[in-house]
Each structure stands twice: as structure tokens, then as C-alpha cells.
Design an enzyme around this catalytic site. Structure first.
Site, mmCIF file in Angstrom:
data_model
loop_
_atom_site.group_PDB
_atom_site.id
_atom_site.type_symbol
_atom_site.label_atom_id
_atom_site.label_comp_id
_atom_site.label_asym_id
_atom_site.label_seq_id
_atom_site.Cartn_x
_atom_site.Cartn_y
_atom_site.Cartn_z
ATOM 1 N N ASP A 173 0.722 -1.084 0.034
ATOM 2 C CA ASP A 173 0.005 -0.036 0.083
ATOM 3 C C ASP A 173 1.015 1.283 0.088
ATOM 4 O O ASP A 173 2.117 1.133 0.428
ATOM 5 C CB ASP A 173 -1.042 -0.154 1.137
ATOM 6 C CG ASP A 173 -1.856 -0.956 1.334
ATOM 7 O OD1 ASP A 173 -2.263 -1.745 0.142
ATOM 8 O OD2 ASP A 173 -2.472 -1.237 2.445
ATOM 9 N N ARG A 174 0.437 2.389 -0.530
ATOM 10 C CA ARG A 174 0.869 3.570 -0.649
ATOM 11 C C ARG A 174 1.545 3.816 0.800
ATOM 12 O O ARG A 174 2.652 4.363 0.871
ATOM 13 C CB ARG A 174 0.048 4.488 -1.246
ATOM 14 C CG ARG A 174 0.774 6.074 -0.975
ATOM 15 C CD ARG A 174 -0.110 7.042 -1.714
ATOM 16 N NE ARG A 174 -1.380 7.364 -0.988
ATOM 17 C CZ ARG A 174 -1.564 8.148 0.077
ATOM 18 N NH1 ARG A 174 -0.392 8.742 0.508
ATOM 19 N NH2 ARG A 174 -2.728 8.185 0.729
#
Length: 586
Positions: A173-174
Site C-alpha cells: 500500500d502507498r
């Protein structure tokens, strides 16, 4: 760190670090100056049979619907009417129906969000087997998504390290930091993908969660389902995909009432560790989605949420400080029809006719865009969570779409400095010409390092009947905002101390016909946290400019620590926030 597998082809780590980032010791922000960028895509399955205005207004919520269509007023000529959004290279009307094989182009003035200046680190490069192992900082997305492009991992590896093609077989995930193994050829990528899919990779993560987690090992096996892709929201749901995570507490820190955990996901679902910890009542301590009581209530989603389906929705509302009169609300199109009807001198028969022809409300105006992408009907609680999550995101971004001033400008948007890229040939069933007819006028690119004048190129802006070689020229823009506009704007926009309203730009030189230059992205800029532009609105596209975020808010306490694969066992150092008695600004 455990020693990396030995290889004669392995390069020393020091030689692979980006020299521009070596000198930066204190984390700051890495920012890209704004630039014009053309999104080009073939019609997606969920768009088919829908009107173009409905699609762009629900898929790209950061701008108002008036930005795309413009009201029937002298100052409203944007997006769809200006050729900023086109279908198959031609200007699209708001009621254009998207069909299979359509090519949609949406030109935007891209304002990439800042990311941390902490550099991506190459931990290992095996030239013989053709793969790299990296340590990704939190805040950097793996792929170009949303407003991110140059600040994505794939682009950073290409531009800063020279890796033209990497295969992201495992993605983080970012907001998540940590280890990634990236093959550099398709054969190895297929082999490693097979290992991940079939559970033959041992994955180990470190997390810091809220509260005192049980000391014994805990296994969570709740199925997970994505119910809102725009917000990236996942919940525990019986219709979801199977998921299994093993948790073991490393320590409990009484000073912060948080626990540091060792996490072993045995499956690879989106947000798996984050949602399983929330379900167990111990969400990641600084997770902006799953640990905020303003979104989930005091229980914070412990034990799951109510799943009873409902069709009830509520129309979106601006916050109190930005409440707009319905006549000038840029996020409602129906008010244009009402205002037009009330001002026209017509008889009763005409009024009855107009009442029956009143335009339908779009899903975004009624709130029914919530749940459109969900695979299952949503409950009232799920709708409320998504609504509050969207509102908080909008508020964090200063409610840009409620403060949209683009429609107040006195001329069309004039993108410049790019060519429309083509989708892969095998996906172009209809699509029209390779490059839409363009309007061109010289204009200095704002906030870039380019010294030469840039050329405007508005795809689809010229009439289809324009003869080859005769390029229609856009007249020079006049003042972008008048005193009347600024007065109206101040009513709905809270003042920002020390931030002047953008002044009128000087007229550009006499227009000349020319072909559009090749698209280029400005070089990134490293700045200290807390700095901000002196302008309140972007002088090119009039989107509201926002203060820089704190670097500490750009990541969550979740880190991919170690992967064991057929290629070997690789790991990073423990993250700083996992140390004993570590505290952070909340």
C-alpha cells in the site's frame, strides 16, 4: 539485517543509491511542480452505457461537475465544452454515451501530492538472476494512480536508478513501508508470482497497533471485501475473499498505550493486516482509514459492522464554513435548470412543459454514487462510513471541489507541453485518429524549469471540419479573475493569512501555429516540511493550493520486514517507530 545471498553479479549497495538524495539526512518532502498531463484510457466495463458526465464526475471527485460541463453562463466553458475531456479525439457532450472500444482522454493540470524525501533504497541487485530488492518508504505508491505519477515507485526506479522495466509481483500500500522483490524480466516475474499466489512465500511484517494486544498468538481468518475502490475501503464480509493472518505481540508500550506486533499474512488480500487488526479491536495506531473514531465511531469497527442492505442515500453537503447558495453551488447542475426556468418570461403552458423536461439528477448529486462500484449492496452503516471518509478526505484537501473557481475564468483552459499517448494497438477497436486535432498557442509553462515557450495543445479542440494544415488558434487569454469574481469567491472561501489572491497574468505573445511539443514532467524538488506557496489558487488551472502535509502523516505503522522465497531470504532493518518507548506527534 541478515546477510543477502552471495552472488558475483551483485552490485554494492552504495553504488546504487541516488546521489541527489544522499545529502538529505533530515526527512522533508519531495514535490513535483504542476504540469499538464493527458490521461488516455479505453472504456472500462463499468463505464459502458453510461453518460460521459456521470462517469467523469463519479470517477474523478476532486473537481466539481461544473468544471466538466460548465453552466450556461458567459463565464462557463470548461472540460467537456473546452475539449479537455474528449471521446475518440472529439469534443464530448455531457450526455455522450460511452460504448465498447471508446478512447477517453482527460487532460488535467496535474498537482502531484508530496511524498517523503526519504529515498527508496536498493538493498540488493542480482544481475545474474535479474532482480532487485528494495526498501520502499511509506507515502510512495507502487504504480501511477490518482494524482500520482512521477512520485510513484515505478517512475522513481526508472528516472533515478535507470531500471526501465520492473515487475511488481508483490505490492505494498502507498502508506506501507518496507521490502519488495522486483524481477527485471518476465520469466522470473511469472515464477515469483506463482510463489506468491500459491502461498509459498513467507511474509513477515511489523505493526504498531492501538491498545494492549493479547500476549498469546492470535489468528484471524475473516474474509475481506473491497466495497469502495475510490477510498480503498475494505471490510470483513461473508461474501469476501478468504484471508488468514497470524499475530504475535513483541512488546506493549504503556506510555503510548500501543503494542508492537509481528504479523504473518498467509494470504495476500488488500489491506489484510489493517482490516484484521481493526476487526480484533486493535487497529494500526495512526491508520487514517481504519483507526479514526470520527469515521467508525467509538467501537472503531471492532467485530465488524452491520451488513443489512439499504438503498437510502443522502446528497453530499459542504461543511458549514463553505455552505454555498444553491444557485452558485458548483457541485450541482440541476440549479442551472431551476434558475433558467425562473428567469425566462414564459406562460403557464410553457412552465408545465419545462417541469416535465427537468433534467435528471446525477448519482453524485443524490449520493447514489456511493456503492456503485461495490460487489454487494451496502448497509446504512457502510454508507455512513464511506460518506464520512469522503468528507474527511475532502476537508483535508480544503474542500477543493466546493471551492472550484475554474468556471469563473474568462477563457478556456489551455493545456500545453504534451502529446496524447496512444493505448496499446490491440485495445484500439474504434478510437479515432492517433492524435486529436489540436489548438496551439504559445504560453510560458508555469512552475517548470523549461526556459523555452511551451505550446498549448487542447485535444479535440478544433472542429472536425478544419482543413489539414489550418490550425485554429486560441486567442490570448484575458484576466483570469475579475474584482467581481474575487468578491464572490471571498464569500465562500475562508481567508488564508498572508496568501494573496492570484493577480491577472500579462497577455501572452501573439499566437503562432505550431505542433505540440513532446510531453515532459518537471524535475522533483526537495523541500523542508511546512513550506507552502504564496498563491491561494494555481494560476494555470485555479485549483485551490493547500499547505504541505507533515512528513509524519504520510505513512502508517506497518512495515514489510522479511520475505523468504526461492530466491533467498531478504529483510530490512526494523523501522524507527518500532523501537521501545517510541512516541510520535498525534
Amino acid at each position: 539485517m541478515e546477510p543477502m545471498p552471495s552472488s558475483a553479479a551483485a552490485e554494492p549497495i552504495a553504488e546504487l543509491q541516488d546521489p541527489k538524495q544522499k545529502q538529505k539526512s533530515r526527512p522533508g518532502l519531495k514535490k513535483i511542480p504542476p504540469y499538464w498531463y493527458p490521461y488516455t484510457t479505453m472504456a472500462k466495463g463499468r463505464w459502458l452505457g453510461r453518460e460521459i458526465l456521470e462517469v467523469v464526475s463519479t470517477e474523478f471527485r476532486d473537481r466539481s461537475m461544473e468544471f466538466y460541463v460548465g453552466p450556461n453562463r458567459p463565464s462557463g466553458r470548461y472540460a467537456l465544452e473546452s475539449g479537455i475531456t474528449t471521446v475518440n479525439g472529439e469534443i464530448a457532450k455531457p450526455d455522450t454515451i460511452i460504448r465498447n472500444g471508446d478512447r477517453i482522454e482527460n487532460v488535467v493540470h496535474r498537482h502531484e501530492p508530496p511524498v517523503t524525501s526519504t529515498p527508496v533504497r536498493i538493498l540488493f541487485h542480482d544481475k545474474e538472476r535479474d532482480f532487485i530488492v528494495i526498501d520502499k518508504p511509506g507515502s510512495i505508491p507502487v504504480h501511477a494512480v490518482g494524482r500520482y505519477f512521477r512520485n510513484s515507485l515505478v517512475e522513481i526506479l526508472k528516472n533515478d536508478f535507470g531500471f526501465e522495466k520492473v515487475y511488481t509481483v508483490n505490492r505494498l500500500d502507498r502508506l506501507t513501508s518496507g521490502l519488495m522483490i522486483l524481477p527485471l524480466n518476465a520469466t522470473l516475474a511469472n515464477t515469483l508470482t506463482d510463489e506468491f499466489v500459491n502461498g509459498r512465500v513467507r511474509k513477515e511484517y511489523i505493526a504498531r497497533c492501538k491498545g494492549k494486544f493479547p500476549e498469546e498468538e492470535v489468528i484471524c481468518e475473516e474474509p475481506l471485501l473491497t466495497v469502495d475502490r475510490q477510498m480503498g475501503l475494505n471490510i470483513v464480509h461473508p461474501e469476501g475473499k478468504p484471508a488468514r493472518t497470524i499475530f504475535k505481540r513483541i512488546r506493549y508500550d504503556e506510555n503510548t498505550d500501543t503494542s508492537v506486533l509481528h504479523c504473518r499474512p498467509l494470504t495476500g488480500r488488500s489491506h489484510q493486516i489493517r482490516v484484521h487488526l481493526q476487526f480484533l479491536g486493535h487497529p494500526i495506531a495512526n491508520d487514517p482509514i481504519y483507526s479514526d473514531p470520527r469515521i467508525w465511531g467509538e467501537k472503531l469497527g471492532k467485530g465488524g459492522i452491520d451488513l443489512t442492505p439499504t438503498e437510502e442515500r443522502v446528497a453530499p453537503q459542504a461543511p458549514e464554513q463553505l455552505q454555498l447558495d444553491s444557485v452558485i453551488n458548483p457541485d450541482s447542475l440541476s440549479r442551472d435548470h431551476d434558475a433558467q426556468s425562473s428567469s425566462d418570461p414564459v406562460n403557464e403552458g410553457d412552465n408545465a412543459s419545462k417541469a416535465t423536461s427537468k433534467p435528471k439528477l446525477l448519482p453524485r448529486e443524490t449520493g447514489h454514487d456511493i456503492g456503485m462500484g461495490s460487489p454487494v449492496p451496502l448497509s446504512a452503516e457502510a454508507v455512513g462510513i464511506i460518506t464520512r471518509l469522503r468528507n474527511m478526505k475532502d476537508e483535508a484537501e480544503d474542500w477543493g471541489r466546493w471551492r472550484d473557481v475554474v468556471f469563473r475564468a474568462k477563457g478556456k483552459l489551455t493545456p500545453h507541453g504534451f502529446r496524447i499517448p496512444l493505448p496499446p494497438q490491440n485495445k484500439r477497436k474504434r478510437g479515432g485518429s492517433a492524435l486529436a486535432t489540436a489548438k496551439a498557442t504559445p504560453h510560458k509553462a508555469a512552475q517548470t524549469d523549461v526556459d523555452e515557450p511551451q505550446q498549448h495543445a487542447t485535444p479535440g479542440g478544433a472542429s472536425p471540419k478544419t482543413e489539414p494544415g489550418n490550425v485554429e488558434v486560441e486567442p490570448p487569454r484575458t484576466n483570469q479573475l475579475t474584482l467581481e469574481d474575487i468578491t464572490k469567491l471571498s464569500i465562500s472561501t475562508p481567508p488564508i493569512s498572508g496568501t494573496p489572491t492570484p493577480s491577472a497574468a500579462p497577455d501572452p505573445p501573439a499566437p503562432v501555429s505550431s505542433s505540440p511539443p513532446t510531453f515532459a514532467v518537471p524535475e522533483p524538488v526537495i523541500t523542508d516540511a511546512g513550506s507552502r506557496s504564496e498563491e491561494q489558487y494555481c494560476p494555470e488551472c485555479f485549483v485551490p493550493l493547500h499547505p504541505d502535509p507533515k512528513p509524519e502523516s504520510l505513512y502508517i505503522f506497518l512495515h514489510a520486514l522479511r520475505y523468504t522465497t526461492s530466491l533467498g531470504c531478504f529483510e530490512t532493518e526494523m523501522p524507527e517507530w518500532a523501537s521501545e518507548r517510541w512516541e510520535w506527534e498525534r
